[in-house]
Design a protein around this motif. Sequence first.
Motif, mmCIF file in Angstrom:
data_model
loop_
_atom_site.group_PDB
_atom_site.id
_atom_site.type_symbol
_atom_site.label_atom_id
_atom_site.label_comp_id
_atom_site.label_asym_id
_atom_site.label_seq_id
_atom_site.Cartn_x
_atom_site.Cartn_y
_atom_site.Cartn_z
ATOM 1 N N LYS A 233 0.822 -1.216 0.000
ATOM 2 C CA LYS A 233 0.000 0.000 0.000
ATOM 3 C C LYS A 233 0.854 1.264 0.000
ATOM 4 O O LYS A 233 0.398 2.335 -0.435
ATOM 5 C CB LYS A 233 -0.937 0.001 1.201
ATOM 6 N N TRP A 234 2.102 1.155 0.492
ATOM 7 C CA TRP A 234 2.971 2.323 0.523
ATOM 8 C C TRP A 234 3.608 2.611 -0.837
ATOM 9 O O TRP A 234 4.247 3.647 -1.022
ATOM 10 C CB TRP A 234 4.088 2.118 1.551
ATOM 11 N N LEU A 235 3.405 1.715 -1.781
ATOM 12 C CA LEU A 235 3.996 1.883 -3.114
ATOM 13 C C LEU A 235 3.045 2.572 -4.095
ATOM 14 O O LEU A 235 3.398 2.781 -5.252
ATOM 15 C CB LEU A 235 4.400 0.516 -3.684
ATOM 16 N N GLY A 236 1.855 2.905 -3.622
ATOM 17 C CA GLY A 236 0.879 3.487 -4.521
ATOM 18 C C GLY A 236 0.094 2.416 -5.240
ATOM 19 O O GLY A 236 0.103 1.233 -4.859
ATOM 20 N N ASN A 237 -0.590 2.804 -6.282
ATOM 21 C CA ASN A 237 -1.420 1.868 -7.019
ATOM 22 C C ASN A 237 -0.634 1.206 -8.149
ATOM 23 O O ASN A 237 0.154 1.864 -8.824
ATOM 24 C CB ASN A 237 -2.637 2.589 -7.614
ATOM 25 N N PRO A 238 -0.860 -0.092 -8.345
ATOM 26 C CA PRO A 238 -0.208 -0.757 -9.485
ATOM 27 C C PRO A 238 -0.854 -0.333 -10.796
ATOM 28 O O PRO A 238 -1.902 0.329 -10.796
ATOM 29 C CB PRO A 238 -0.454 -2.238 -9.189
ATOM 30 N N ASP A 239 -0.233 -0.707 -11.901
ATOM 31 C CA ASP A 239 -0.822 -0.375 -13.196
ATOM 32 C C ASP A 239 -1.979 -1.329 -13.499
ATOM 33 O O ASP A 239 -2.358 -2.167 -12.659
ATOM 34 C CB ASP A 239 0.232 -0.381 -14.301
ATOM 35 N N ALA A 240 -2.529 -1.231 -14.696
ATOM 36 C CA ALA A 240 -3.697 -2.026 -15.062
ATOM 37 C C ALA A 240 -3.411 -3.525 -15.049
ATOM 38 O O ALA A 240 -4.335 -4.342 -14.932
ATOM 39 C CB ALA A 240 -4.206 -1.594 -16.437
ATOM 40 N N ASN A 241 -2.136 -3.890 -15.119
ATOM 41 C CA ASN A 241 -1.757 -5.304 -15.105
ATOM 42 C C ASN A 241 -1.323 -5.782 -13.719
ATOM 43 O O ASN A 241 -0.824 -6.901 -13.570
ATOM 44 C CB ASN A 241 -0.629 -5.556 -16.105
ATOM 45 N N GLY A 242 -1.485 -4.918 -12.698
ATOM 46 C CA GLY A 242 -1.117 -5.297 -11.342
ATOM 47 C C GLY A 242 0.380 -5.224 -11.074
ATOM 48 O O GLY A 242 0.859 -5.827 -10.110
ATOM 49 N N ARG A 243 1.109 -4.459 -11.862
ATOM 50 C CA ARG A 243 2.562 -4.388 -11.729
ATOM 51 C C ARG A 243 2.987 -3.086 -11.057
ATOM 52 O O ARG A 243 2.436 -2.024 -11.312
ATOM 53 C CB ARG A 243 3.213 -4.504 -13.113
ATOM 54 N N TYR A 244 4.034 -3.194 -10.222
ATOM 55 C CA TYR A 244 4.624 -2.040 -9.553
ATOM 56 C C TYR A 244 5.974 -1.722 -10.195
ATOM 57 O O TYR A 244 6.755 -2.632 -10.494
ATOM 58 C CB TYR A 244 4.832 -2.323 -8.070
ATOM 59 N N PRO A 245 6.274 -0.441 -10.393
ATOM 60 C CA PRO A 245 7.560 -0.090 -11.020
ATOM 61 C C PRO A 245 8.734 -0.304 -10.071
ATOM 62 O O PRO A 245 8.598 -0.196 -8.847
ATOM 63 C CB PRO A 245 7.386 1.383 -11.372
ATOM 64 N N ILE A 246 9.900 -0.627 -10.652
ATOM 65 C CA ILE A 246 11.158 -0.755 -9.910
ATOM 66 C C ILE A 246 12.113 0.312 -10.434
ATOM 67 O O ILE A 246 12.424 0.331 -11.629
ATOM 68 C CB ILE A 246 11.800 -2.138 -10.106
ATOM 69 N N ARG A 247 12.576 1.168 -9.543
ATOM 70 C CA ARG A 247 13.591 2.158 -9.908
ATOM 71 C C ARG A 247 14.532 2.318 -8.726
ATOM 72 O O ARG A 247 14.100 2.683 -7.636
ATOM 73 C CB ARG A 247 12.945 3.514 -10.255
ATOM 74 N N TYR A 248 15.804 2.026 -8.985
ATOM 75 C CA TYR A 248 16.772 2.120 -7.903
ATOM 76 C C TYR A 248 18.118 2.449 -8.516
ATOM 77 O O TYR A 248 18.470 1.957 -9.596
ATOM 78 C CB TYR A 248 16.843 0.785 -7.143
ATOM 79 N N SER A 249 18.882 3.289 -7.820
ATOM 80 C CA SER A 249 20.209 3.664 -8.321
ATOM 81 C C SER A 249 21.123 3.962 -7.153
ATOM 82 O O SER A 249 20.686 4.209 -6.031
ATOM 83 C CB SER A 249 20.114 4.888 -9.249
ATOM 84 N N GLY A 250 22.411 3.912 -7.410
ATOM 85 C CA GLY A 250 23.396 4.160 -6.378
ATOM 86 C C GLY A 250 24.799 4.082 -6.967
ATOM 87 O O GLY A 250 24.980 4.111 -8.179
#
Length: 252
Positions: A233-250
């Motif tokens: 729930k802290w990641l916001g809403n998934p897209d229409a396919n139920g997928r959550y985005p991954i973005r990470y850098s360092g």
Amino acid sequence: MRYKIFLGLSFALALMVSLLVHLPASWVWQQVPTVPGLSVTGISGTPWQGRASQVRWQQWNLDQVYWELSPWKLLTANAEFSVRLGQGSDLGLRGRGLVGADLSGLYAQNLLLSLPAQQAIQYARLPVPLNLGGNLELTVRDYRFAMPYCQSLDGGLVWSGASIGTPLGDVDPGQVLAELSCNDGQLAATANQASAQVSSEWQAGLTTDRRYNLNGWFKPGAELPSGLQEQLKWLGNPDANGRYPIRYSGRL
């Protein structure tokens, strides 16, 4: 007179062959131009067959390395070695394959490397503590070196027996597969995995200044641990396919 000349030439040839066969590998290594990022100590044996007690490449310790040199490759100005590495490695690293140097530089072919997954993340600053199970198995079909990482790369990575331990529950990602390449001197990977708990696809890159980035998506499955389900729930809403985005850098 001819017999004496022939005898002298034969003796000189035998002496030269004997010197080449028994030439210390440590002396030969001292004549080799320095390769940035490569440190080799404890060399014994000959150029044709020998070992080094410790080899370091960049920040990675390969520990003991054994080699055998192909004499036929020397006829084409190519020093190619069949190597085995990792015996006594504190990292649990194991490997074997072909490495060499020709007029175009350093290269590797058909190189197989295995490393416990937990050892691989010690160089990354992760936002949460993770315990990884299984082994990373790297296959380098063809590789050509250029500073700082590569000129070209054709390889694959398999995470077998994969498991991820988190403070909120354990995840079984199934088998993780990645294809590796080199673009403009930068390492790149395209990966995917799928299990009853989670599925994902992502692309990762490592730039020449040691910055890394990760972009893709993941989709929770019905069997994802409830502790992790609640955190979605802290990641916001998934897209229409139920997928959550991954973005990470360092930076390593």
